[in-house]
Design a protein around this motif. Structure first.
Motif, mmCIF file in Angstrom:
data_model
loop_
_atom_site.group_PDB
_atom_site.id
_atom_site.type_symbol
_atom_site.label_atom_id
_atom_site.label_comp_id
_atom_site.label_asym_id
_atom_site.label_seq_id
_atom_site.Cartn_x
_atom_site.Cartn_y
_atom_site.Cartn_z
ATOM 1 N N TYR B 94 -1.201 9.672 -21.655
ATOM 2 C CA TYR B 94 -0.942 8.354 -20.793
ATOM 3 C C TYR B 94 0.340 8.549 -19.937
ATOM 4 C CZ TYR B 94 -0.121 3.617 -19.542
ATOM 5 O OH TYR B 94 0.094 2.430 -18.905
ATOM 6 N N LYS B 98 0.688 9.125 -15.926
ATOM 7 C CA LYS B 98 1.369 8.059 -15.219
ATOM 8 C C LYS B 98 2.222 8.849 -14.205
ATOM 9 C CE LYS B 98 3.019 4.002 -16.662
ATOM 10 N NZ LYS B 98 3.460 2.815 -17.188
ATOM 11 N N GLU B 113 -3.238 2.764 -9.983
ATOM 12 C CA GLU B 113 -2.727 1.684 -10.762
ATOM 13 C C GLU B 113 -3.203 2.300 -11.973
ATOM 14 O OE1 GLU B 113 -3.238 -2.403 -9.640
ATOM 15 O OE2 GLU B 113 -4.117 -2.720 -11.492
ATOM 16 N N GLU B 115 -3.671 1.203 -16.146
ATOM 17 C CA GLU B 115 -3.799 0.000 -17.112
ATOM 18 C C GLU B 115 -4.013 0.608 -18.610
ATOM 19 O OE1 GLU B 115 -6.428 -3.150 -16.889
ATOM 20 O OE2 GLU B 115 -5.528 -3.763 -15.003
ATOM 21 N N GLU B 116 -3.336 0.133 -19.599
ATOM 22 C CA GLU B 116 -3.857 0.482 -20.923
ATOM 23 C C GLU B 116 -4.207 -0.572 -21.897
ATOM 24 O OE1 GLU B 116 -1.702 3.924 -23.687
ATOM 25 O OE2 GLU B 116 -0.240 2.444 -22.937
ATOM 26 N N GLY B 117 -4.853 -0.332 -22.525
ATOM 27 C CA GLY B 117 -5.165 -1.439 -23.654
ATOM 28 C C GLY B 117 -5.529 -1.094 -24.753
ATOM 29 N N LYS B 152 -7.981 3.114 -9.356
ATOM 30 C CA LYS B 152 -7.519 2.578 -10.651
ATOM 31 C C LYS B 152 -8.078 3.237 -11.804
ATOM 32 C CE LYS B 152 -7.154 -2.192 -12.996
ATOM 33 N NZ LYS B 152 -7.349 -3.601 -12.544
ATOM 34 N N ILE B 154 -8.102 2.972 -15.977
ATOM 35 C CA ILE B 154 -8.100 2.165 -17.239
ATOM 36 C C ILE B 154 -8.224 2.971 -18.507
ATOM 37 C CG2 ILE B 154 -8.888 0.068 -18.320
ATOM 38 C CD1 ILE B 154 -10.041 -0.478 -15.565
ATOM 39 N N THR B 156 -8.529 3.011 -22.574
ATOM 40 C CA THR B 156 -8.795 1.750 -23.469
ATOM 41 C C THR B 156 -8.970 2.597 -24.869
ATOM 42 O OG1 THR B 156 -10.582 0.588 -22.046
ATOM 43 C CG2 THR B 156 -10.548 -0.026 -24.208
#
Lengths: 154, 221
Positions: B94, B98, B113, B115-117, B152, B154, B156
């Motif tokens: 991650y 980035k 962009e 995003e991390e969940g 984007k 993402i 998860t």
């Protein structure tokens, strides 16, 4: 009415004369520093503003590091290296292009590029016109810097 | 002699990829630790010499040399990071992605962009490298073919797997054409994920963009 840079006016004249899809000026921030596209016309998007190429990389970086013009006849078929090494060609979806060095205030600091979305023959006439425009931009830079109007452009 | 089995072919491919990655990491390390450090010693030495120069012509010459050395040091650092991002081994996929996304935006002008969940887990280095290379390929493909200004990504993190989606919102393509024609880049992404024990799914719609989904089972949930 917004101020239109005299460099941009020259680019527009060149693009019109050559019927090019894109015309741009890239400038180096300082000796050996990164190169940014500062002026453009015919651009399809704003990506050129964010592109920053290293000295010696990309069309702009290579023209500045070698001091020689670069001709791309048919992108990506005719290039040496990988397509990802030509970010402005990808960003503006250019197929043919011609770029020449700009010597500003006695130093090799910029690049003038014209590009086409379709494959276009880079003729001697086209090369001469781009080269003449580069001389015009260099003169313009000199007169503006003497008047103190170039600011932090270079 | 019979044809090699699917399993032995996979073992060979896996070995080639691993050897290549190890070699890239070694060169990256050598560039950073050896060539880079030597150049830096020259650079500081030159700065010391400069302070004692009084002749203007020599001073200008030394300044030019200093700029050239500075440029070479930066170049060595960039090539070293490009070959093998150090954050990949120390901090994981991650943070490494980035950092790469910033470099990608500066190169291609395409905003990324991320995003991390879910709760981030530590992955073995081999899996980090696989995910990084597949994401890199997905981003390069978007820069080359998608004609997009925004991507984007993402992440998860689930209890038993990690899912990474790369969406390009670009012009998309007919997925059947890719399946019937030879696109080595796409095949390589799928193969790398398969060899790491995961899978790579590519979906695309003309006018809406392309989505590359990587799913990797986590061994120790």
């Amino acid at each position: 009415m917004a101020y239109k840079s005299s460099f941009l006016i020259e680019l527009e004249k060149l693009a019109q004369e050559l019927q090019s899809s894109f015309a741009g000026i890239a400038l180096q921030d300082g000796a050996g520093s990164d190169v940014h596209w500062r002026y453009a016309c015919g651009n399809r998007n704003e990506k050129y503003k964010k592109i920053s190429v290293r000295y010696g990389k990309g069309i702009a970086g290579k023209v500045i590091s070698t001091g020689r013009a670069i001709q791309v006849d048919e992108f990506p078929k005719s290039i040496t290296g990988k397509a990802v090494e030509y970010p402005i060609m990808l960003a503006e979806q250019l197929v043919s292009a011609y770029a020449v060095p700009l010597i500003l205030a006695g130093q090799l600091k910029g690049v003038l590029l014209v590009g086409y979305h379709q494959q276009t023959e880079i003729t001697q006439t086209l090369k001469d016109l781009v080269q003449n425009k580069a001389l015009r931009i260099e003169d313009l830079y000199l007169s503006e810097s003497q008047e103190g109007r170039t600011g932090d452009r270079v | 002699m019979g044809e090699p089995s699917k399993q032995s072919k996979e073992a060979v491919i896996s070995y080639i990829i691993q050897t290549q990655e190890e070699e890239m990491k070694r060169i990256s390390y050598e560039l950073h630790e050896s060539v880079g450090q030597t150049l830096y010693s020259f650079y500081t030495g030159l700065q010391f010499i400069q302070s004692g120069i009084t002749d203007n012509q020599l001073k200008r010459f030394a300044e030019e040399m200093e700029q050239s050395l500075e440029r070479s040091i930066k170049e060595i650092q960039m090539v070293s990071v490009e070959l093998h991002p150090p954050t990949l081994s120390t901090l994981g996929i991650y943070p490494a992605l980035k950092s790469y996304a910033k470099q990608f935006t500066a190169t291609f002008g395409i905003e990324v962009e991320i995003e991390e969940g879910g709760k981030e887990k530590k992955l073995p280095e081999g899996q980090n490298v696989t995910l990084f290379r597949v994401c890199q390929e997905a981003l390069h493909n978007a820069a080359k073919y998608a004609d997009t200004s925004f991507i984007k990504i993402i992440f998860t993190w689930e209890a038993d797997c990690l899912k990474i989606e790369v969406k390009d919102f670009g012009k998309g393509f007919q997925i059947d054409e890719v399946q019937t024609q030879s696109f080595p880049g796409i095949q390589a992404m799928k193969e790398r994920m398969h060899l790491a024990g995961g899978e790579c799914i590519i979906s695309s719609l003309v006018g809406e963009g392309t989505e590359v989904t990587m799913v990797l089972p986590l061994l120790n949930p």
